[in-house]
Enzyme design. Structure first.
Site, PDB file in Angstrom:
ATOM      1  N   HIS A 176     -29.168  25.120  46.672  1.00 49.83           N
ATOM      2  CA  HIS A 176     -28.537  25.521  45.489  1.00 49.83           C
ATOM      3  C   HIS A 176     -29.055  24.508  44.299  1.00 49.83           C
ATOM      4  O   HIS A 176     -29.840  24.778  43.481  1.00 49.83           O
ATOM      5  CB  HIS A 176     -27.020  25.196  45.676  1.00 49.83           C
ATOM      6  CG  HIS A 176     -26.376  25.090  44.121  1.00 49.83           C
ATOM      7  ND1 HIS A 176     -25.434  26.187  43.740  1.00 49.83           N
ATOM      8  CD2 HIS A 176     -26.166  24.195  43.235  1.00 49.83           C
ATOM      9  CE1 HIS A 176     -25.253  25.841  42.547  1.00 49.83           C
ATOM     10  NE2 HIS A 176     -25.362  24.625  42.186  1.00 49.83           N
ATOM     11  N   GLU A 177     -29.594  23.396  44.783  1.00 48.81           N
ATOM     12  CA  GLU A 177     -30.191  22.269  43.552  1.00 48.81           C
ATOM     13  C   GLU A 177     -31.580  22.775  43.471  1.00 48.81           C
ATOM     14  O   GLU A 177     -32.001  22.722  42.148  1.00 48.81           O
ATOM     15  CB  GLU A 177     -30.121  20.870  44.244  1.00 48.81           C
ATOM     16  CG  GLU A 177     -28.455  20.519  44.520  1.00 48.81           C
ATOM     17  CD  GLU A 177     -27.556  20.687  43.487  1.00 48.81           C
ATOM     18  OE1 GLU A 177     -27.846  20.775  42.333  1.00 48.81           O
ATOM     19  OE2 GLU A 177     -26.352  20.668  43.837  1.00 48.81           O
ATOM     20  N   GLU A 215     -29.109  18.693  40.075  1.00 52.59           N
ATOM     21  CA  GLU A 215     -30.480  19.421  39.867  1.00 52.59           C
ATOM     22  C   GLU A 215     -31.475  18.696  39.089  1.00 52.59           C
ATOM     23  O   GLU A 215     -32.380  19.485  38.569  1.00 52.59           O
ATOM     24  CB  GLU A 215     -30.203  20.781  39.617  1.00 52.59           C
ATOM     25  CG  GLU A 215     -29.890  21.142  38.242  1.00 52.59           C
ATOM     26  CD  GLU A 215     -28.221  21.212  38.102  1.00 52.59           C
ATOM     27  OE1 GLU A 215     -27.493  20.696  39.137  1.00 52.59           O
ATOM     28  OE2 GLU A 215     -27.781  21.687  37.095  1.00 52.59           O
ATOM     29  N   ASN A 216     -31.532  17.279  38.789  1.00 52.21           N
ATOM     30  CA  ASN A 216     -32.195  16.695  37.837  1.00 52.21           C
ATOM     31  C   ASN A 216     -33.692  17.081  38.170  1.00 52.21           C
ATOM     32  O   ASN A 216     -34.126  17.237  39.224  1.00 52.21           O
ATOM     33  CB  ASN A 216     -32.012  15.308  37.932  1.00 52.21           C
ATOM     34  CG  ASN A 216     -30.673  14.693  38.202  1.00 52.21           C
ATOM     35  OD1 ASN A 216     -29.880  14.768  37.433  1.00 52.21           O
ATOM     36  ND2 ASN A 216     -30.446  14.043  39.399  1.00 52.21           N
ATOM     37  N   HIS A 228     -31.610  25.554  41.070  1.00 52.32           N
ATOM     38  CA  HIS A 228     -31.755  25.439  39.556  1.00 52.32           C
ATOM     39  C   HIS A 228     -32.741  25.125  38.997  1.00 52.32           C
ATOM     40  O   HIS A 228     -32.904  25.142  37.675  1.00 52.32           O
ATOM     41  CB  HIS A 228     -30.673  24.087  39.551  1.00 52.32           C
ATOM     42  CG  HIS A 228     -29.311  24.351  39.639  1.00 52.32           C
ATOM     43  ND1 HIS A 228     -28.724  25.293  38.716  1.00 52.32           N
ATOM     44  CD2 HIS A 228     -28.168  23.650  40.194  1.00 52.32           C
ATOM     45  CE1 HIS A 228     -27.195  25.183  38.872  1.00 52.32           C
ATOM     46  NE2 HIS A 228     -26.928  24.077  39.627  1.00 52.32           N
ATOM     47  N   ALA A 267     -24.033  17.398  44.538  1.00 55.31           N
ATOM     48  CA  ALA A 267     -25.343  16.981  44.289  1.00 55.31           C
ATOM     49  C   ALA A 267     -25.874  17.297  42.907  1.00 55.31           C
ATOM     50  O   ALA A 267     -25.043  18.207  41.999  1.00 55.31           O
ATOM     51  CB  ALA A 267     -26.413  17.762  45.118  1.00 55.31           C
ATOM     52  N   GLU A 312     -25.265  15.033  34.249  1.00 53.58           N
ATOM     53  CA  GLU A 312     -24.409  16.132  33.765  1.00 53.58           C
ATOM     54  C   GLU A 312     -22.781  15.754  34.106  1.00 53.58           C
ATOM     55  O   GLU A 312     -22.513  15.167  35.064  1.00 53.58           O
ATOM     56  CB  GLU A 312     -24.656  17.133  34.668  1.00 53.58           C
ATOM     57  CG  GLU A 312     -23.926  18.692  34.158  1.00 53.58           C
ATOM     58  CD  GLU A 312     -24.455  19.771  35.224  1.00 53.58           C
ATOM     59  OE1 GLU A 312     -25.191  19.611  36.144  1.00 53.58           O
ATOM     60  OE2 GLU A 312     -23.748  20.800  34.868  1.00 53.58           O
TER      61      GLU A 312
HETATM   62  N1  ARG Z   1     -24.882  20.892  38.411  1.00 52.67           N
HETATM   63  C1  ARG Z   1     -24.583  20.302  39.610  1.00 52.67           C
HETATM   64  C2  ARG Z   1     -24.394  21.357  40.734  1.00 52.67           C
HETATM   65  O1  ARG Z   1     -23.915  22.360  40.780  1.00 52.67           O
HETATM   66  C3  ARG Z   1     -22.987  19.826  39.458  1.00 52.67           C
HETATM   67  C4  ARG Z   1     -22.994  18.605  38.422  1.00 52.67           C
HETATM   68  C5  ARG Z   1     -21.368  18.296  38.387  1.00 52.67           C
HETATM   69  N2  ARG Z   1     -20.935  17.246  37.449  1.00 52.67           N
HETATM   70  C6  ARG Z   1     -19.990  17.160  36.836  1.00 52.67           C
HETATM   71  N3  ARG Z   1     -19.942  16.091  35.924  1.00 52.67           N
HETATM   72  N4  ARG Z   1     -19.004  17.705  37.151  1.00 52.67           N
HETATM   73  O2  ARG Z   1     -25.233  21.401  41.400  1.00 52.67           O
HETATM   74 ZN    ZN Z   2     -25.086  23.947  40.507  1.00 52.54          ZN
END
Ligand code: ARG
Ligand code: ZN
Length: 850
Positions: free
Chosen positions: A292-293, A259-260, A296, A257, A124
């Site tokens: 949080h993760e 969330e894959n 997701h 972190a 991400e």
């Molecule tokens: N989705 C992740 C989270 O908030 C954060 C990922 C951030 N990635 C980035 N390239 N800024 O749990």
């Molecule tokens: Zn997030």
């Protein structure tokens, strides 16, 4: 940087892709400088938008391409691969490719990279395109099957494990997902294992994978995970949906972190915990991030985002959910106060400067620059307001509909609001402005009293922000309660819904004139301008039944005291000092709450407040006056401090709300005691500490009093083998340095053998602390600015994402006097003029100077 790379892309230009993906087969032959990635992808033409097959790809060495087993014409650029529509034939397409990548050389920590001999990924937002050619956009979802070949003992990917043998493993993820949720890990890892049985009776294997030696730091994270799984079932009715859930701790990671699907990857600082090495704040943060993760999985993975403009759809909602979870696990009032402190420190600051943007931005150059406090924290506030406006019952009904209606989809903010409109029958068109309008609304209130009726006149105004000069009135839920003159509540909390620029609300049939408690629980992310005198604030501090407002009154008293000291030398009034004393000695109040009341507004907060009142902040004067107030308060409380310090001592360390509350009050008291006892109590506490909270807290007291040298030496000696603890060592001595020494200390630390630009935690420890030491960073010499700029330029070459994020230290440059402005602008310009500057940094500098 070529021109196309710095062109913004716009929400209004969204178009569906020419092709959807059905399934994806990936084979990884792992090698540090020559990993082979073979892909076989089934594409389905999109009848709504026919066209070429467009794949993203960056820094890939292309070895072969075939479509339906045949050679085809294709075009490769720096950013992708295109196969013309005429070469694709009719119907579904089997696309095959092989590429080579070099994870060992990937210092940007995006895509597939290596950290201490282990392979891991961060995709991400747009990292998958650094792994292979693919339509790297969140609306394209596919079912992934992954084969990993490597001699490393632990080979992980998303979904469920299917087969493995010597030197290989296969994984299959049955849930269609966008590429940003892809993950792969390979390493010499050990696991802390457990199991969880879902409400419907499905057994799930849980693992936290760490480097050998870190096994004993996983138990807390595992408990947090199980609590999160139970909470999501109980509160949102959401169960886990795979046979296995893996968490991996990685030392080199850009963010907290990720969330894959089925394979969350964590910055080791956000999962590893032990009493000896982690503070109460670390424990609390770890619990929140694990939640949080995990959350997701439904809000982000099962329902994802159509495009990156919708980032708040998953992040705002998931932050909101983790905040509710943490409140349930600990204390809602304490959690709410901490949320507001963080919101004001980061999001209000962002909203008041050149980087202000809507919760749903309308354009961006580099999406990594939009993982911001506005998207995350204001995004969560917007959901809290929505819930307040529709009520709890309707909120959960709307959420059920959201999950039913959009499961398996890539959704938008329009979809999100529609489920609320459909469940409540309300028109949310005006409410939607919270997603499109940037800037923090200023809410002003006046009141009149007339024969048993109290009328509150509210007016709202949002200042202009970059590219948005005209602002419309927002829907503002204002929670109000009334306290009678004897201190009893006469009207309990009610929600007033403001929709106009100016609006009044009347409470009738009141006996005697009450005092209004306004914006209880911080019901909207606004700046409230209310002129009430200090005795009235002190009255609310003593009597308000709403813990947030009770705290807020103490905070406002402190802030006004400081502003008056700075602006015209007015000494602190007894009203303030006595009010604080009353709270601190009140044993009926939660120690955590008392510690929060003792906290003073940060120097950055005071600077912003001075700007709001038309003054030019002088960082040194703010620092000196704040210290002076600390001294005056200490004298005022001196007689009670030693006993209070002793009474807050905790026994065996338990990282729960109760223990952490006592420790936070104890350490707040210690920092005052240190101002009058020559450091004796802090030195003793440091020497006797059996947990990191107490050890770091006493070190902090000593550093703030400029007496920390011996303790620093001892601390380093004790912890030099532990990276995460050493991050604290690096950070604290910069964070608590006196202004004239701050830059020099940071500079010296960059020469330390354990300093490295390649580890984001270590870089942030030093330079995050520099940027966060307000008077030190803004010291009139300009040394802080120059040092940060120099290192951001260097880091940008290695890791643009982290460098660009930290550049926001300069976002407040327009607040200060012309000399400081010139210095900061010059550093920004120097960064901007650097040859080969990343797209990330180019965008940040351009916006800040714009
Ligand atoms: N989705 C992740 C989270 O908030 C954060 C990922 C951030 N990635 C980035 N390239 N800024 O749990
Ligand atoms: Zn997030």
């Amino acid at each position: 940087m070529n021109d196309t790379a710095t062109q913004p892309i716009f929400l209004k230009d969204y178009q569906e892709p020419h092709h959807w993906v059905r399934d994806v087969h990936l084979t990884f032959l792992l090698a540090p400088t020559a990993t082979r990635v073979r892909s076989r992808i089934t594409f389905v033409p999109n009848p709504q938008n026919p066209g070429d097959l467009e794949l993203n790809g960056e820094d890939l060495r292309l070895l072969s391409v075939a479509v339906n087993g045949n050679d085809v014409p294709y075009e490769v650029t720096d950013t992708g691969l295109t196969i013309p529509a005429h070469a694709l034939g009719e119907g579904d397409i089997t696309f095959e490719a092989e590429v080579e990548i070099a994870p060992q050389e990937n210092t940007a920590l995006e895509g597939l990279y290596m950290s201490n001999g282990m392979y891991c990924t961060q995709c991400e937002a747009e990292g998958f395109r650094k792994i292979t050619y693919y339509p790297d956009r969140p609306d394209v979802m596919g079912v992934f099957t992954v084969r990993i070949e490597s001699d490393l003992p632990v080979l992980l990917s998303n979904g469920n494990p299917t087969q493995k043998g010597a030197g290989w493993a296969e994984w299959h993820d049955p849930w269609p997902k966008p590429a940003y949720l892809f993950a792969l890990v390979a390493g010499d890892l050990v696991n802390h294992a457990d199991t969880f049985t879902t409400k419907s009776g499905k057994a799930v294997d849980l693992n936290i994978w760490v480097r050998p030696g870190d096994e004993d730091k996983c138990a807390f994270g595992m408990e947090a995970l199980k609590k999160s799984m139970t909470w999501d079932e109980d509160v949102y009715g959401r169960e886990y949906d795979l046979d296995i859930f893996n968490i991996v701790a990685v030392d080199d990671f850009n963010m907290g972190a990720m969330e894959n699907k089925g394979l969350n990857i964590f910055n080791s600082s956000c999962v590893l915990a032990s009493p000896e090495t982690s503070t109460d704040a670390n424990f609390e943060r770890i619990e929140g991030i694990i939640a949080h993760e995990y959350f997701h999985n439904w809000t982000g993975n099962r329902i994802t985002c159509r495009d990156w403009f919708q980032l708040c759809l998953k992040e705002g909602l998931t932050v909101y959910r983790d905040q509710m979870f943490s409140g349930d696990m600990r204390s809602h009032p304490v959690k709410r106060i901490e949320e507001v402190l963080a919101l004001r420190a980061r999001q209000f600051r962002e909203d008041n400067g050149p980087l202000a943007h809507p919760v749903r931005p309308e354009s961006f150059v580099e999406i990594n620059n939009f993982y911001t406090a506005t998207v995350y924290e204001k995004g969560a506030e917007v959901i809290g307001m929505l819930r307040r406006v529709v009520g709890d019952e309707a909120y959960y009904k709307a959420l059920d509909l959201y999950f039913d209606r959009h499961d398996g989809e890539a959704a938008t903010i329009e979809d999100w609001l529609k489920v609320f409109e459909d469940t409540t029958g309300r028109d949310l068109a005006q409410f939607k402005q919270w997603y499109s309008q940037s800037g923090t609304p200023r809410l002003s209130v006046e009141e009149t009293w007339d024969d048993g009726a109290l009328t509150l006149f509210f007016s709202q105004e949002t200042p202009a922000t970059p590219s948005q000069t005209e602002k419309k009135p927002q829907v503002i839920p204002i929670t109000v309660g009334l306290i009678g003159p004897n201190g009893d509540e006469v009207v309990p909390t009610t929600v007033l819904e403001m929709t106009e620029a100016e609006q009044s609300f009347t409470f009738e049939n009141l006996g005697a004139r009450p005092v209004a408690s306004i914006l209880r629980d911080f019901s909207a992310p606004v700046i409230l301008n209310r002129h009430i005198d200090a005795p009235t604030r002190a009255f609310l501090l003593a009597h308000d039944t709403d813990p947030f407002q009770k705290w807020e009154m103490g905070r406002m008293l402190a802030r006004d005291t400081l502003v008056a000291m700075i602006v015209d030398g007015t000494p602190p009034a007894a009203t303030y000092l006595d009010a604080i004393r009353d709270v601190v000695v009140d044993d009926d109040l939660d120690p955590a709450f008392r510690a929060l009341v003792l906290g003073l507004p940060s120097e950055d907060d005071i600077a912003q407040k001075l700007v709001d009142e038309g003054h030019t902040p002088d960082p040194q004067a703010i620092h000196d006056n704040r210290n002076e107030l600390r001294r005056i308060r200490t004298d005022h409380l001196a007689d009670i401090l030693p006993a209070l310090f002793d009474s807050m001592k905790t026994g065996a360390f338990v990282p729960d709300a109760e223990g952490s509350g006592k420790r936070s009050l104890r350490l707040a008291v210690l920092s005052m005691l240190t101002l009058i006892d020559g450091g004796a109590a802090a030195r003793a506490a440091f020497a006797a500490a059996d947990n990191m909270t107490e050890q770091a807290g006493s070190l902090r007291s000593l550093l703030l009093a400029d007496m920390g040298q011996d303790a620093l030496v001892a601390f380093e000696k004790q912890w030099k083998h532990d990276r995460l603890v050493m991050d604290k060592w690096f950070g604290m001595q910069v964070a608590y340095a006196s202004p004239e020494k701050t830059a020099q200390i940071a500079q010296t630390l960059t020469q330390h053998p354990d300093f490295t630009m390649k580890n984001p935690n270590r870089f942030r420890a030093v330079f995050g602390a520099l940027a966060g030491n307000h008077a030190g960073f803004h010291h009139e010499s300009g040394a802080g600015y120059a040092l940060l700029a120099k290192h951001l330029i260097e880091l940008d070459k290695l890791n643009p994402q982290t460098a660009a994020r930290m550049a926001s230290a300069f976002e407040t440059w327009r607040r200060y006097d012309p000399t400081r402005q010139d210095k900061m602008r010059a550093e920004l310009a120097r960064i901007g003029a650097t040859k080969g500057l990343s797209r990330d940094m180019t965008e940040m500098v351009t916006r800040m100077l714009g």
